[in-house]
Structures are given as structure tokens and as C-alpha cells.
Design a protein around this motif. Sequence first.
Motif, short mmCIF file in Angstrom:
data_model
loop_
_atom_site.label_atom_id
_atom_site.label_comp_id
_atom_site.label_asym_id
_atom_site.label_seq_id
_atom_site.Cartn_x
_atom_site.Cartn_y
_atom_site.Cartn_z
N ALA A 122 -8.47 -0.92 -0.02
CA ALA A 122 -8.00 -2.11 0.70
C ALA A 122 -9.19 -2.80 1.34
O ALA A 122 -10.09 -2.14 1.88
N ALA B 224 0.83 -1.21 0.00
CA ALA B 224 0.00 0.00 0.00
C ALA B 224 0.87 1.26 0.00
O ALA B 224 0.52 2.26 -0.63
N TYR C 235 -7.76 3.89 -4.80
CA TYR C 235 -7.03 2.74 -4.27
C TYR C 235 -7.73 2.23 -3.01
O TYR C 235 -7.93 2.98 -2.05
N MET D 137 -5.07 4.71 2.33
CA MET D 137 -5.96 4.19 1.29
C MET D 137 -7.11 5.18 1.02
O MET D 137 -7.59 5.84 1.92
#
Lengths: 316, 316
Positions: A82, A69, A80, A98
Motif C-alpha cells: 500500500a 486491503a 501486497y 499489508m
Amino acid sequence: MSRAEFPAYVHIQEVVTRDGLQIEPRFLPTGQKIALIDALSDTGVSKIEVTSFVSPKAVPNLADAAEVARGIRRNPAVTYVALVPNLRGAQAALDAGMDELNLVMSVSETHNLANMRMTPEQSLDGFRAIVEAAKGNPARLNGSIATAFGCPFEGAQPQDKVLALAERYLEAGLHSITLADTTGMANPRQVGRLVAGFRARFGEVPLTLHFHNTRGMGLANALAALEQGADRFDASLGGLGGCPFAPGATGNVVTEDLVHMLEEMGVPTGVDLPRLLELARGLPVLLGHDIPGQVAKAGRSGDLHPVPPGVRQPAL
Amino acid sequence: MSRAEFPAYVHIQEVVTRDGLQIEPRFLPTGQKIALIDALSDTGVSKIEVTSFVSPKAVPNLADAAEVARGIRRNPAVTYVALVPNLRGAQAALDAGMDELNLVMSVSETHNLANMRMTPEQSLDGFRAIVEAAKGNPARLNGSIATAFGCPFEGAQPQDKVLALAERYLEAGLHSITLADTTGMANPRQVGRLVAGFRARFGEVPLTLHFHNTRGMGLANALAALEQGADRFDASLGGLGGCPFAPGATGNVVTEDLVHMLEEMGVPTGVDLPRLLELARGLPVLLGHDIPGQVAKAGRSGDLHPVPPGVRQPAL
């Protein structure tokens, strides 16, 4: 019977480095994960599910979540994401900066206990704790409903139960919903009805469809969802991923095959298909095995072939 | 957007021993072909394309066409079909007592020259000669339009050109039409339009859709056709078949995956899916290689799994 309208634009959300890699037989080195994500960042996909902040004991392949990450190059046009299974994972994902956290539980109680080791109420309590922890952070919170189209232990899940759970996600403070066909049990008729039911109840709440091609229906299910206006799809480069209950079966819907179908139908995605195909064709080298994706093998429908020698061209 | 109605019943037409076997790397012994067809005869499929009466030099795998056609057990509920490329093949198929002859040419002139070594007019002359030769014989005559959804040399074929060729088939005296996606180039939007166009122009003339899964869209294309009322589909057990231009790509639409999708959607086919799956699972032994079919590997959506040990059943 009249043909439904397709959406004006479809968002492609790449999950290969999370859903794809988590089930791979071997660990892909961190640098190669980062290189793959960086390459995907420039293909035109809307989102990339980078990794999962999960216990390294549960998913050893993603033990390098924080490094990945932090190591990727961020394209401002890409969100983006997670996956986070709990508050600890959420905190780590927020710390890593994130753009979006993807929270998950199963609508099937049995699957939630087996997969998350939590009752539904425990999962929802966990969601609320994450919403609290994320206050003041710009990160968006998406909630995935696993086994939304069927549970491998319980079977079909009633549509009302799925939509009631979506309601609780939104009440808990999540911003968007993913309906996930976790083990590839969905069929197109069911998909059409559930997407229509979701739209009728939740209007413009952003909805993602996450299909697996376990029983060959991945693109047919995507088509049925499109016909009801769905415009966000998770997919996995090369079709990586899979299902522990179906050894040998294919994995997630194949990103390049989905983009190819949409492009052939004239539905724009903003994705550079030739570049995506290049990346897909690199996967067998990277991973040491063949991939389920078809267009990577067959080429695009529009890739014409030379006429065999000796064939007389028609006069027409 | 409202969901289209699906047909009340769908006819499954098995082509594995013709389209499937013709491209196999090795010759399947005649006795094994006959045993496979006899087993398929009891699964509830509507038609079986038994073989092709073609030059053994062109298709060595089907050099035993007459022996196979004469050796099979005939279930009166099944229509037994042979593909015939010309008058000589048609005569042999009639002599062997086939219920139906499947005549074929390509709507793409270039493909017709490459594949059949005939101009379109020569092909149509051949059709008329076969109609003449079949007079007084109870056999039905079906006409297949190859490359109806695109030609690997010429690309897309205009819908008007495809429908004009269908018109000429019917004028020549053929009874029914197959639209064939010979090299797997069709997309669902195109399929929906062409099936709707066919229905508008030819009403109740029986129409078969013949799809390949070359680019992963086989079942999505079948869904699009179903939504326009199509109720006859060719398919190949295990997904055997393939395309000479796409090495490694999958073959015809997989019979058991298509039947499974229809069954899951509540559309009856009369086919015994468990029996079909048994036969599909026998193919790797028979042929010495893996098959593309997914349901044979993953099981049906409704085949539930035991709850893993240690999982507490929810109180609900």
C-alpha cells in the motif's frame, strides 16, 4: 559496441489499482477492485500495489482502501503493497496487514510542497516516524523518490541530489528504493546513467523503476534500465494512470506491453501473458473507455494470421 | 555493463505522406498533401517519402502520386523519395524527377506473394530491370526488406536469410538498404543483433530502420538500433500509418516522439521540434481523427508548468 546483458529474471509489480485508478474519472466499486486484484494475484506478478491509504478528500477513488486491503485474497507468492503518504496512512496499512508499505516524497522541493504539502525535512521526519511505528511488524518499507527523472515545475533533477536522497531513505531505515518518473520526463540515456549510478553506490539494495509513458518513452526507458541490470518494474494493466499535466497522454508503462517485450527478448518474468491480456481486454468494459495498451489491441508478435485466400504458397 | 555510444547525428526520414496516408480512411486532397510536404521540407528532416507510384486500384489514397511529386517545392537539403512496387512505378517516379526510388519486397515469401503478388525471384528480377532503367539518371536506389523482423503469416525470419537478401539487393545494384518491421513484430534484442550483423557484413552501406509501434516497442527498438550505431530512421508525423492486422493499434514510429527522445538524449537530428509539433497538432483537423503521437499531447519534457497557487517556494 557490445550488447549489455539482460537480467536473468524480471519482477513485474502491478500498480493499476493504485496509480491507475486514482486518476480515473469515476469510482470503481470496491467489489470490482477486489475482483481485479484477486485476478491479478494469479497472473505471476511479484507485487501488487493494492491501494493508497490517503485522505479520501485528496483521492476519492481510493476512499475504500481499508475495505479493499482486507477484502482481497492473499496469494503467498505475491507481495501486497500500500502507498502511504504519512504516519496515519502507514498505521492504517499496518493494521490492514499489508506486506509492504510504499513511502513517497519528491526529490523536487517544489513538487513535494505541491503534492505532499510538506518540506523535504518534514517528509523525512515522517519516514522516521513510520519506521518507528513499524518496528516489530514484519512489513517491509519501500521508499519512492518521485520526480527522480524531472519535475514539471523545476525541470531536471541532478543525479547527485537523487542519489543523496536515496542515501537518506536508507539511513532512515527503509529497505528498498523506487525511482519514479512521476510525470514521464525520463529519457533512456538519463535512465541508464541513474541506474548505473545507483548500482555503483548502493550495490544490491533492491531498486524498482517506475516509468510513465507520457512522452512515448516508457518501454525505451525500461530497456535502458534493463541494460544496467534493473530487474524490478512497476507497471499498470492496460496503461491506466496518467498525469494531470498531460491530458490525453498515456499513463504508466503498460504491464502487458512490458511483459510482452521482455518475453519476446527471452527475459523471463513468470507472468502468464495470455491471462494478463484477457484482464487488460476487460478494462474498457469495466471503466467505460479505451486503454492505451497496444498488445491488447494488436495481439502478441507471435500470434500469426491466416494467409489471405488466393495466395499461392511458395515452393521453398 | 557499459553504455553504448550513440551516433553523432541521426537522419530523420519522414514517411507520413506515403506510409501514413495510404491506410487513412479517406483521400487527402492533393493540395493538402503538397502543403504538408512543403511544410515538412522546412523542418530539417533529411528525407521525405513523398508518395508511392503504385496502382491507384491498390492504394486509392495515393492515386495522385505524379501530381504530388511534381507539385511540391524542392528544398535542396532534402532527399525526395518515392516508393515503387515495379518497373512501371519506377519509370513514373524517374519521370517525376524523384531523388531516390525505394524498391520493396518481403523477405517472407508468403508475405511477398500476398503483398506484391510476386515470388522472391520475380521481385529481384524487377529490381534488376529498375536498375537498368535508372542508368544515367541521378536518382539513388534504396531497397527495403519488408517483414525483416517477422512476418504475420510465417513468423520470425532468420537473420541469415535477411542478410542474404540484403546481399542480393546490393549485387543487383541498389545503393542502400532499409530493414522494415512491416507489422510491428520486432523486439529490441532482435533489433540490436540484426543491426550489428548488418554492420559486420556490409560496413558503411547506408542502413535505414523502419519501425512500427504496433506493440508499443517502436522507440525501444529505435534505441536498440541506435546503440548499434544506426543513424537513419523512418518515422511518420503523428504516428500515422498502421497495420491491417492490428485494427486500433498505433502506426509508424512517431516522428516528433522520436526526435524528442533523441533531443532529450543529446543526439542531434537537425530537426526543428517545435515546428514539427505544430504540424503534428494540425493533423487531427486535417484528417478528422486523433493521432497516436504522445509529445504532441503532453508537450516536451522540458516544457515546465507554473507552480500551483498556494505552494510556498522552498527555502533550499
